[in-house]
Design a protein around this motif. Sequence first.
Motif: not given
Length: 234
Positions: A177-184, A187-191, A205-209, A216-222
């Motif tokens: 998926q395409t994720i946004k980090l700051g203004e950039k 692409e990152a793989d979603r797990l 959800e965990v995202y790796f560049l 490790l780019a992002m972690v999202r916890v609902p």
Amino acid sequence: MKIWIVSFAIAGLAVAGVPTGAPTFENEELRYAINWPSGLSLGEATLHGSRVKPTPKSGERYDFELSIEAGIPGFSVADKYRSEASKDFCSLEFDKNLVHGKKKSDEKTTFDPEKATATRETKDGGKSDLSTPQCARDALDFLYFVRRELAQGRLAPRQQVFFGAPYDVRLEFAGTQTIKLGEKSMEADRLNASLKGPQSEINFEVYFLKDAARTLAMVRVPLAIGTFSMELMK
């Protein structure tokens, strides 16, 4: 946000197009913003990794550290974690030092690969023994192990991860998926991750560049009040 939320296993699905080299994590330092569902900042986290050269008394090993400083008015969080692991990412020691408001805890888990056991000791004198695989992995060590496996085109299997108590961790590859980090935009793989412990269960959800180090780019916890996130600061 607890470290076991960012530490995980990956179930056997192929990820295409990943680099084949193994990252060394030599003096790597990564900074993350911890955010409310609204996007407002709760604090920051820092990951640090280093490789320790072999000596006459010990082989090559890794040192990993995570520090978290976050909070809201009247309640602060200051957590520090340290992992020492072998060159094969088998845990040797795992330290937790937690401050959540007025509550404090300090404990160490020492792993014995030959006996397939671990000893968990708290600062107030508590002590317990755990059965483990011969190559057991604590939560922080496991995060780096998974990154190494991804970088080589392999996927770590479902397994126990130790964060004091053992947790069963499983992930499913959910595409790029395409994720946004700051203004950039990157692409990152979603797990999609599933974690189950003695008294808790959570999905996140965990995202790796898609870089050589599989950063490790992002972690999202609902959660019931919204989705909290931990995002790499570039």
